[in-house]
Design a protein around this motif. Structure first.
Motif, PDB file in Angstrom:
ATOM      1  N   PHE A 298      41.276 135.778  86.541  1.00 36.00           N
ATOM      2  CA  PHE A 298      40.734 137.018  85.985  1.00 36.00           C
ATOM      3  C   PHE A 298      39.449 137.414  86.713  1.00 36.00           C
ATOM      4  N   TRP A 299      38.645 136.416  87.026  1.00 37.91           N
ATOM      5  CA  TRP A 299      37.382 136.643  87.755  1.00 37.91           C
ATOM      6  C   TRP A 299      37.669 137.301  89.109  1.00 37.91           C
ATOM      7  N   LEU A 300      38.634 136.728  89.825  1.00 41.95           N
ATOM      8  CA  LEU A 300      39.002 137.280  91.142  1.00 41.95           C
ATOM      9  C   LEU A 300      39.546 138.702  91.014  1.00 41.95           C
TER      10      LEU A 300
ATOM     11  N   VAL B 117      27.778 139.557  81.236  1.00 44.91           N
ATOM     12  CA  VAL B 117      28.625 138.466  80.746  1.00 44.91           C
ATOM     13  C   VAL B 117      28.428 137.222  81.629  1.00 44.91           C
ATOM     14  N   GLU B 118      28.349 137.434  82.934  1.00 45.44           N
ATOM     15  CA  GLU B 118      28.165 136.292  83.839  1.00 45.44           C
ATOM     16  C   GLU B 118      26.817 135.611  83.590  1.00 45.44           C
ATOM     17  N   SER B 119      25.740 136.394  83.689  1.00 43.19           N
ATOM     18  CA  SER B 119      24.402 135.802  83.566  1.00 43.19           C
ATOM     19  C   SER B 119      24.121 135.324  82.141  1.00 43.19           C
TER      20      SER B 119
ATOM     21  N   MET C 294      38.768 140.878  88.647  1.00 47.97           N
ATOM     22  CA  MET C 294      37.622 141.766  88.385  1.00 47.97           C
ATOM     23  C   MET C 294      36.909 142.097  89.692  1.00 47.97           C
ATOM     24  N   HIS C 295      36.691 141.090  90.511  1.00 48.02           N
ATOM     25  CA  HIS C 295      35.987 141.303  91.786  1.00 48.02           C
ATOM     26  C   HIS C 295      36.772 142.218  92.712  1.00 48.02           C
ATOM     27  N   LEU C 296      38.091 142.032  92.717  1.00 47.12           N
ATOM     28  CA  LEU C 296      38.928 142.925  93.518  1.00 47.12           C
ATOM     29  C   LEU C 296      38.731 144.370  93.057  1.00 47.12           C
TER      30      LEU C 296
ATOM     31  N   GLY D 270      28.145 145.557  82.902  1.00 45.85           N
ATOM     32  CA  GLY D 270      28.753 144.729  81.852  1.00 45.85           C
ATOM     33  C   GLY D 270      29.209 143.384  82.400  1.00 45.85           C
ATOM     34  N   HIS D 271      29.806 143.401  83.579  1.00 41.59           N
ATOM     35  CA  HIS D 271      30.290 142.170  84.221  1.00 41.59           C
ATOM     36  C   HIS D 271      29.116 141.208  84.482  1.00 41.59           C
ATOM     37  N   HIS D 272      28.032 141.730  85.012  1.00 47.43           N
ATOM     38  CA  HIS D 272      26.876 140.875  85.301  1.00 47.43           C
ATOM     39  C   HIS D 272      26.244 140.330  84.028  1.00 47.43           C
TER      40      HIS D 272
ATOM     41  N   HIS E  28      27.552 139.405  97.536  1.00 50.91           N
ATOM     42  CA  HIS E  28      27.410 138.727  96.240  1.00 50.91           C
ATOM     43  C   HIS E  28      28.771 138.299  95.691  1.00 50.91           C
ATOM     44  N   LEU E  29      29.733 139.175  95.720  1.00 51.01           N
ATOM     45  CA  LEU E  29      31.053 138.859  95.160  1.00 51.01           C
ATOM     46  C   LEU E  29      31.648 137.638  95.855  1.00 51.01           C
ATOM     47  N   GLU E  30      31.556 137.620  97.167  1.00 48.23           N
ATOM     48  CA  GLU E  30      32.152 136.510  97.915  1.00 48.23           C
ATOM     49  C   GLU E  30      31.421 135.195  97.647  1.00 48.23           C
ATOM     50  N   ASP E  31      30.096 135.250  97.669  1.00 47.76           N
ATOM     51  CA  ASP E  31      29.328 134.010  97.454  1.00 47.76           C
ATOM     52  C   ASP E  31      29.509 133.500  96.032  1.00 47.76           C
ATOM     53  N   GLU E  32      29.558 134.425  95.091  1.00 44.00           N
ATOM     54  CA  GLU E  32      29.778 134.003  93.700  1.00 44.00           C
ATOM     55  C   GLU E  32      31.138 133.317  93.554  1.00 44.00           C
ATOM     56  N   GLU E  33      32.136 133.894  94.176  1.00 43.88           N
ATOM     57  CA  GLU E  33      33.480 133.290  94.112  1.00 43.88           C
ATOM     58  C   GLU E  33      33.466 131.873  94.672  1.00 43.88           C
TER      59      GLU E  33
HETATM   60 FE   FE2 Z   1      31.132 138.561  89.379  1.00 44.27          FE
END
Ligand code: FE2
Ligand code: FE2
Length: 188
Positions: A41-43, A93-95, A45-47, A89-91, A169-174
């Motif tokens: 689901f994370w991937l 939930v993550e943080s 969302m990033h897509l 919203g995504h950030h 950011h998306l790539e490094d977070e993944e």
């Molecule tokens: Fe993210």
């Protein structure tokens, strides 16, 4: 300080090697199904964010070639509103939820989570600026202001400038989050 600078979203070209041990243990070529549901689901969302940024980049590119501010306004403002809302919203939930959990599960990656949290702060600053520039463009269109093109250019530059740091950011977070979820689970 130079080490910190190297790790800032504006300047880095990837995660430092010591933060890649999770991805080394679960490399990208194994990120295929069956993947943990949360990781998948994370991937996804990033897509969605990558596609959304690319869509806005496309609208900006068209405006730069055809100068049709009305079309830009009609298409970009709703896209921008949705982008700002979803990414913010995504950030949150993550943080707010996932990162604290991940710090407990894998204390060794705390420095990496710090880096991702700082990324969120940096991106948030850009999102606020995009909101302001979007509003200024919208008001200029509504008022048929003479500086309409300036406002459109300003917003366009802001959107174009968001692409590189966001994708970084998306790539490094993944590289941290996907292996962590897959290898350690989120139950800790
Ligand atoms: Fe993210
Ligand atoms: Fe993030």
């Amino acid at each position: 300080m130079s080490e910190l600078d190297d790790r800032s979203l504006a300047s880095r070209t990837g995660l430092p090697p010591e933060l890649l041990y999770l991805r080394d243990a679960f490399p990208r070529d194994r990120w295929t199904s069956p993947l943990d549901q949360t990781a998948a689901f994370w991937l996804q969302m990033h897509l969605g964010f990558r596609e959304h940024q690319a869509h806005m980049d496309g609208l900006v590119g068209r405006w730069r070639s055809d100068g049709d501010a009305a079309a830009l306004h009609r298409q970009l403002i709703p896209a921008l509103q949705s982008f700002l809302q979803h990414l913010d919203g995504h950030h949150r939930v993550e943080s707010g939820q996932y990162f604290p959990m991940m710090r407990r599960i894998e204390p060794k990656i705390g420095v990496g989570i710090d880096l991702l949290d700082r990324d969120h702060d940096a991106i948030h600053g850009t999102l606020e600026a995009m909101f302001r520039d979007g509003l200024a463009f919208h008001q200029a269109v509504t008022a048929r202001a003479p500086d309409l093109a300036d406002k459109a250019n300003r917003l366009s530059d802001r959107i174009a400038g968001n692409a590189r740091p966001l994708l970084r950011h998306l790539e490094d977070e993944e590289d941290i989050v996907i292996p962590l979820i897959q290898l350690r689970g989120l139950q800790g």
